[in-house]
Design a protein around this motif. Structure first.
Motif, PDB file in Angstrom:
ATOM      1  N   ILE A  87      -6.498 -40.643 -22.224  1.00 43.46           N
ATOM      2  CA  ILE A  87      -7.981 -40.791 -21.761  1.00 43.46           C
ATOM      3  C   ILE A  87      -8.325 -39.834 -20.457  1.00 43.46           C
ATOM      4  O   ILE A  87      -7.246 -39.547 -19.861  1.00 43.46           O
ATOM      5  N   ASP A  88      -9.576 -39.527 -20.114  1.00 41.36           N
ATOM      6  CA  ASP A  88      -9.913 -38.709 -18.762  1.00 41.36           C
ATOM      7  C   ASP A  88      -9.891 -39.824 -17.903  1.00 41.36           C
ATOM      8  O   ASP A  88     -10.174 -40.925 -18.047  1.00 41.36           O
ATOM      9  N   PRO A  89      -9.469 -39.373 -16.661  1.00 45.79           N
ATOM     10  CA  PRO A  89      -9.786 -39.991 -15.374  1.00 45.79           C
ATOM     11  C   PRO A  89     -11.059 -40.650 -15.251  1.00 45.79           C
ATOM     12  O   PRO A  89     -12.172 -39.879 -15.538  1.00 45.79           O
ATOM     13  N   PRO A  90     -11.102 -41.675 -14.703  1.00 49.35           N
ATOM     14  CA  PRO A  90     -12.730 -42.218 -14.795  1.00 49.35           C
ATOM     15  C   PRO A  90     -13.343 -41.349 -13.630  1.00 49.35           C
ATOM     16  O   PRO A  90     -12.682 -40.731 -12.603  1.00 49.35           O
ATOM     17  N   PRO A  91     -14.678 -41.513 -13.587  1.00 50.84           N
ATOM     18  CA  PRO A  91     -15.473 -40.671 -12.793  1.00 50.84           C
ATOM     19  C   PRO A  91     -15.547 -41.202 -11.348  1.00 50.84           C
ATOM     20  O   PRO A  91     -15.829 -40.333 -10.417  1.00 50.84           O
ATOM     21  N   TYR A  92     -15.171 -42.458 -11.129  1.00 50.06           N
ATOM     22  CA  TYR A  92     -15.109 -43.065  -9.990  1.00 50.06           C
ATOM     23  C   TYR A  92     -14.018 -44.068  -9.696  1.00 50.06           C
ATOM     24  O   TYR A  92     -13.587 -44.439 -11.139  1.00 50.06           O
ATOM     25  N   PRO A  93     -13.569 -44.599  -8.686  1.00 45.23           N
ATOM     26  CA  PRO A  93     -12.277 -45.540  -8.872  1.00 45.23           C
ATOM     27  C   PRO A  93     -13.015 -46.840  -9.591  1.00 45.23           C
ATOM     28  O   PRO A  93     -13.714 -47.489  -9.366  1.00 45.23           O
ATOM     29  N   ILE A  94     -11.747 -47.142 -10.466  1.00 42.66           N
ATOM     30  CA  ILE A  94     -12.167 -48.664 -11.156  1.00 42.66           C
ATOM     31  C   ILE A  94     -11.442 -49.722 -10.058  1.00 42.66           C
ATOM     32  O   ILE A  94     -10.103 -49.427  -9.982  1.00 42.66           O
ATOM     33  N   LEU A  95     -12.006 -50.663  -9.878  1.00 44.04           N
ATOM     34  CA  LEU A  95     -11.509 -51.675  -8.753  1.00 44.04           C
ATOM     35  C   LEU A  95     -11.576 -52.851  -9.476  1.00 44.04           C
ATOM     36  O   LEU A  95     -12.217 -53.190 -10.408  1.00 44.04           O
TER      37      LEU A  95
END
Ligand code: MG
Length: 294
Positions: free
Chosen positions: A91-99
Motif C-alpha cells: 500500500i502507499d503511505p497515507p497522505p497524512y498521519p493516521i492517528l
C-alpha cells in the motif's frame, strides 16, 4: 541523559537518572517519582554532577524497572508511518498521519508480561520509537516540534490482528490491558542527534522479526505538529511513531505470539525492552471469545 522509574525492595516508585553503570535516585531532589510528573512540574535536569553528589549510587542489579510514565495523559499512536511497513502491505503511505490511541491501562513495565487475551488467535508485536512530550504544544509548526520533545523511549504496540481486521477500529485491537510495554528509560532529546538515524529491532525468542531504521519513518516533527493542530499536547504525553516492516502478520507464512514467547524491542541509544507473553486463563463467566456484539 537517561531517566527511569524504578523500585527497590520496599516497592516504592522512584525517579532515577542512569549514569554510566549506576542509577542515582533523584526522587528526593525533585520531589517526584515518575517522569510524567517531573515534566508536568516543568523540572529539568540541569547538572548531573550535582545530582551525583546529592544521591547515593544504586547498583542496577538491585532495582526493578517500571514504565517511565505509568499514567500518561495521552498515548497517541501513528499507523502506517514507515515506508517499509507500507511496502510489505503493498500500500502507499497515507497522505497524512493516521492517528489512534492507547489508554493508560495498556502501559506495562519492562521485563513484565504481556497477556494474550483469549479473544485473539493473532497476537503480534510492533517495536516503536516513542516521543515523550516535554512542553505544552498547541498548533505548533514542524520547526517548533523539536522544542517540545523532551526525549525518546521504546514502546511495543501489541496488537490483536484478528480484531484489528474484524472491525477496522484499531483501538479495540491495541488497547487491552498491558498492550503498551514501555521503557526501559527515557533518553533526553539532546542525546539523540538524529531521531531518523536509529536502528530498531524486535525479536521473538531470540529470532529477529524486525530490523530496520527510523530513516524509514515518515517524520517525527510532522507528526508532532499534525497532532498539535487539533489536540493540545501536554508534558508527559507519549506519541508512538509507528513500526517498520517485519511484524508477524506480514511474514510468509504469518506468525503470531503465544504464551511463553520472549519479546525484545531494541532501539540504538535507548536500550532493550523485554516482555514475556502469557496466555489468559479462561473464566467460567467468560464471554470474551464470543463472536460479534450479541
Ligand atoms: Mg503501531
Amino acid at each position: 541523559m537517561p531517566l527511569l522509574v524504578f523500585s527497590l525492595s520496599d516497592g516504592l516508585r522512584r525517579l532515577g537518572v542512569q549514569s554510566q553503570e549506576t542509577i542515582h535516585d533523584v526522587s528526593q531532589v525533585f520531589g517526584v517519582s515518575d517522569v510524567a510528573t517531573f515534566l508536568r512540574r516543568g523540572l529539568e535536569v540541569l547538572d548531573i554532577e550535582n545530582l551525583r553528589l546529592a544521591s547515593e549510587p544504586i547498583d542496577p542489579a538491585d532495582v526493578v524497572i517500571h514504565a517511565p510514565m505509568h499514567q500518561p495523559g495521552k498515548i497517541i499512536c501513528v499507523g502506517l508511518n514507515y515506508h517499509d511497513h507500507c511496502r510489505e502491505q503493498s500500500i502507499d503511505p497515507p497522505p497524512y498521519p493516521i492517528l489512534f490511541s492507547k489508554f493508560a491501562n495498556a502501559v506495562a513495565d519492562p521485563n513484565g508480561t504481556v497477556t494474550r487475551p483469549i479473544a485473539t488467535e493473532m497476537l503480534d508485536l510492533e517495536c516503536e520509537l516513542a516521543v515523550v512530550i516535554g512542553r505544552r504544544a498547541s498548533r505548533i509548526g514542524r520547526e517548533q516540534a523539536r522544542d517540545v520533545i523532551f526525549g525518546y523511549t521504546i514502546l511495543n504496540d501489541i496488537t490483536m490482528r484478528d480484531l484489528q481486521l474484524e472491525d477496522r477500529q484499531w483501538l479495540r485491537a491495541k488497547s487491552s490491558d498491558g498492550f503498551a510495554p514501555m521503557g526501559p528509560v527515557v533518553v533526553t532529546a539532546d542525546e539523540v542527534e538524529d531521531p531518523h538515524a536509529l536502528r530498531l529491532r524486535s525479536s521473538v525468542n531470540g529470532e529477529t522479526w524486525q530490523d530496520s531504521t527510523t530513516a524509514e519513518m515518515i517524520d517525527v516533527a510532522t507528526v508532532v505538529a499534525f497532532v498539535s493542530r487539533t489536540i493540545t499536547l501536554e508534558p508527559g504525553d507519549v506519541i508512538a511513531t509507528g513500526t517498520p516492516a517485519g511484524v508477524g502478520h506480514y511474514q510468509d507464512p504469518p506468525r503470531y505470539l503465544v504464551g511463553g514467547d520472549r519479546l525484545r524491542c531494541e532501539i540504538d541509544g535507548i536500550g532493550a525492552l523485554d516482555s514475556v507473553v502469557v496466555d489468559e486463563e479462561p473464566r467460567a463467566d467468560d464471554h470474551a471469545a464470543a463472536a460479534g456484539v450479541a
